[in-house]
Motif scaffolding. Sequence first.
Motif, PDB file in Angstrom:
ATOM      1  N   GLN A 182       0.803  -1.216   0.000  1.00  0.00           N
ATOM      2  CA  GLN A 182       0.000   0.000   0.000  1.00  0.00           C
ATOM      3  C   GLN A 182       0.846   1.282   0.000  1.00  0.00           C
ATOM      4  O   GLN A 182       0.587   2.189  -0.795  1.00  0.00           O
ATOM      5  N   PRO A 183       1.860   1.394   0.819  1.00  0.00           N
ATOM      6  CA  PRO A 183       2.710   2.598   0.703  1.00  0.00           C
ATOM      7  C   PRO A 183       3.374   2.726  -0.659  1.00  0.00           C
ATOM      8  O   PRO A 183       3.497   3.833  -1.189  1.00  0.00           O
ATOM      9  N   MET A 184       3.781   1.589  -1.224  1.00  0.00           N
ATOM     10  CA  MET A 184       4.419   1.661  -2.529  1.00  0.00           C
ATOM     11  C   MET A 184       3.424   2.108  -3.603  1.00  0.00           C
ATOM     12  O   MET A 184       3.755   2.882  -4.502  1.00  0.00           O
ATOM     13  N   VAL A 185       2.178   1.627  -3.518  1.00  0.00           N
ATOM     14  CA  VAL A 185       1.145   2.046  -4.468  1.00  0.00           C
ATOM     15  C   VAL A 185       0.883   3.542  -4.341  1.00  0.00           C
ATOM     16  O   VAL A 185       0.750   4.256  -5.345  1.00  0.00           O
ATOM     17  N   GLN A 186       0.834   4.036  -3.122  1.00  0.00           N
ATOM     18  CA  GLN A 186       0.639   5.480  -2.925  1.00  0.00           C
ATOM     19  C   GLN A 186       1.794   6.275  -3.524  1.00  0.00           C
ATOM     20  O   GLN A 186       1.594   7.338  -4.147  1.00  0.00           O
ATOM     21  N   LEU A 187       3.009   5.750  -3.368  1.00  0.00           N
ATOM     22  CA  LEU A 187       4.170   6.429  -3.931  1.00  0.00           C
ATOM     23  C   LEU A 187       4.098   6.461  -5.463  1.00  0.00           C
ATOM     24  O   LEU A 187       4.392   7.489  -6.093  1.00  0.00           O
TER      25      LEU A 187
END
Length: 973
Positions: free
Chosen positions: A300-305
């Motif tokens: 999820q953090p990577m997708v947001q990035l």
Amino acid sequence: MASHHSSSPVPQSNAGDAFLKKELEATKRFCPIQSLPDVCPKEPTGDPSQLCDSPSLVMDQHRWTIYHSKVNLPAALNDPRLAKRESDFFTKTWGVDFVDTEVTPSFYLPQITKEHFALYQQEITPREKVQERGKDVCAAKDPFDRTLLHTHDKSRTDLEQVPKIFMKPDFALEDSLTFNAVLPWSHFSTAAGKGNRDAASSRLLQEKLSHYLDIVEVNIAHQISLRSEAFFHAMTSQHELQDYLRKTSQAVKLLREKISRIDQVVCEGSLRVLRLSITRNNCIKAYNKLKLMATVHQTQPMVQLLLSTSEFVGALDLIATTQEVLQQELQGIHSFRHLGSQLCELEKLIDKMMIAEFATYARNDLNRPLEDDCQILEEERLVSLVFGLLKQRKLNFYEIYGDEMIITAKNIIKQCVVDTVSQIEEIDPEVVVKLADQMRMMNFPQWFDLLKNIFSKFTIFLKRIKATLSAIRGVVFLVLDKNQKTRELEDSLHKSSAKESTVDTEVAYLTHEGLFISDAFSGGAPGADAAPQRNGSPSSEPCSSDSVSEPEGTTDSSSSKEQTSSSGTPGGVEMMISDDMKLTDLELVRLANNIQELLYNASDICHDRSVKFLMARAKDGFLEKLNSNEFVALSRLMEGFILDTEQVCGRRSMSLRGALQSQANRFVNRFHEERKTKLSLLLDNERWKQAEVPAEFQDLVDSVSAGRISLPDKKPAAAEERKPAEFLLVEGQKYATVGTVLLLIRIILEYCQCVDNIPSITTDMLTRLSDLLKYFNSRSCQLVLGAGALQVVGLKTITTKNLALSSRCLQLIVHYIPVIRAHFEARLQPKQFSMLRHFDHITKDYHDHIAEISAKLVAIMDSLFDKLLSKYEVKAPVPSACFRNICKQMAKMHEAIYDLLPEEQTQMLFLRINTSYKLHLKRQLAHLNVVNDGGPLNGLVTSDVAFYTGNLQALKGLNNLDLNMAEIWEQKR
């Protein structure tokens, strides 16, 4: 059953041999003893040898066998007196004192010896041998079978006497109903007067039950006798089996001791090594699983990035791979139970973001300044968006672009009008508020420049759309090509897998720019060796999840930027194509066709908006009031724009072409009506006198003769000072014309030039020009031949000069009809050549008109001949007054037409006049009875005719005319 003898110890030899010895010994010892015959013979089994060894009621009645070691229980219970049962028939009937006595041979019977049967034996011996061979094949068992069948039928009959209640599996006397059914209580009643009868009934019931018991015991004994051989065989084999079991037990004990020693010495250490290896592999799998969970936790953090940098394709690939890992490798993990639904919601959010991003891109791309620049706006961003939309199966994204095209086309026209109006000082926006009204206030040059500007903007607009849509179609074709290559690779792998062994290891890659994770391997050592390598570490030592997560996140971000920067190249585009784009070839081809159709729609949109712009300007009849040059300029501008759009889009749009054709039809109607009205006015004012030919008309005719059918450019003023000519020179011939015909030639060339300028109106112009030529022919006929000019113009009379001039004018028009026909034929389609027949009809009409004028000239002289020669008298003086008048009129006629008509036509005309003259003169001479007899009258007539001939041949151009005046005399018969 009770046995009379105990069994001896089992010998070590074969069981069958021991069984035979016992049987032989028993036969020797107990042969004198006579026993009851076996009532339960052995059940046949189908083996002939066993049937031969079994006891027989006839042969083995007095021989003891093992079957004598049983007693018929019902017989022993019912009647124990065995002596009577052993007696034969005679003893039983006649008493125990009865003895057998020897019978004395009869004296009446001969003594029979073996010799009496010798012949019979010789005949029967071969048959007996055949029968014996047959017996060996099929043993004789009929007596035994009949006995056995009889015994079975009897046993079945006896059993049927027993009530069915005794045969029930749940038979129990404890049940009151069962007890009352078996022993009715009424038989034990002690009522008065019934004692003796009840006692008899009880005895009868007891006997009946005893009878049932006997039947059952007999059948039980029968069944036991059928299986007695197996029982005794089991008994004789029991000791041997016990010895075998004892030896087997000892061998098993020894084997177990050896196996225990082998287990301690050989297997225990190896198994411990294998167990530790499996434990190590399990630990490695657990470590990899934990590392995989740590990586998934960072999804999820990577997708947001990635979304923050608008890298939708990378985010979607990461979500799809994470979903696959959750379903395959991390299924059932409690901590990730909500992650799948969260990723689905995130994917839906990305769908909305991509659609909004694509709409923003389309708006920015189409609304940027329309300069001469057709480069694609942010091509990498466009490719990324298209890949993302294709991955999510949003195949209708092109409709967003289509909606933006419509809005932008409207804004282009509006902005062009605003810019043009702002530069015109005569238009006050405060007074004229509506933009359409401001546009209608422009004059033609201003409006023409505005239209040219709009067309140029639309051309650049279409080129930009084509570039953008070509890039989108290129992405679609890349995906299609990737699908085809993948399918071919799968086919080749499928073929090779049939020859090689399949490796049952599945690896799920969590892919985003170099990051991937291994599956939990189902094997042992191969999985353990491969797992550390896939994790990117050369050693197998585990590392913490924290130390792994940070470099991975950095790698994803940097590599995604590299992907965005390289997506414009074929390699970068190729990196975006993932294998999970489950789009069929049919869907991709249909999408590519729809995108191409969108380009066609863009062309149609520009044409439709242009048509509305034209119609808005044409409301006040502005376009219909244009002159030829203005409309030609407008037509050429529109034709150029149509050709440009066809070249850009590859398809013809018909809306603007239809509007142009509609305006062209109106222009043709107005153009034709103006020329026809002008020609009508010219004809109505024409006095049919020879007009001088200005130099510009001579130049016009010369240009037509040179093959250039068009109106010449205006000459300088010095060239216009040339004096007009008396005749019009056309290819070496002189044509005397009137002013109307000169203007008609110019009008005809205007029609031809209009066709060159506006090819779409060729057929309409041909029809209108045909109508114009027909109108000139018919109207000139009415005015000259019909003498309409007397009333219209006020001429006193229609002279022969008027007629000759009219004929020559018609001849000039006829001369140019083939030229006009060729001009139109070169611009018509082959299927339209049938329209050229109008020129054939016009040519015929003109020739007929010319012939009528010639006939009219002949008729004028004919009426004159008739009038003068009817008063002719043959008398002196010579030449007579009549002939002088005729020669005078002929000279006037020649003077009137000689300069107008060519010499050949003049000669032909005077030949026809001379023929008329000879006809009238011949008729008058016949009336006067003057014959060619050489008399005085004949001489006078000859003198007059010679005068006529001399005068006629003295006229210019008629000196060689063959008059043949001998025809005036009647031929003698």
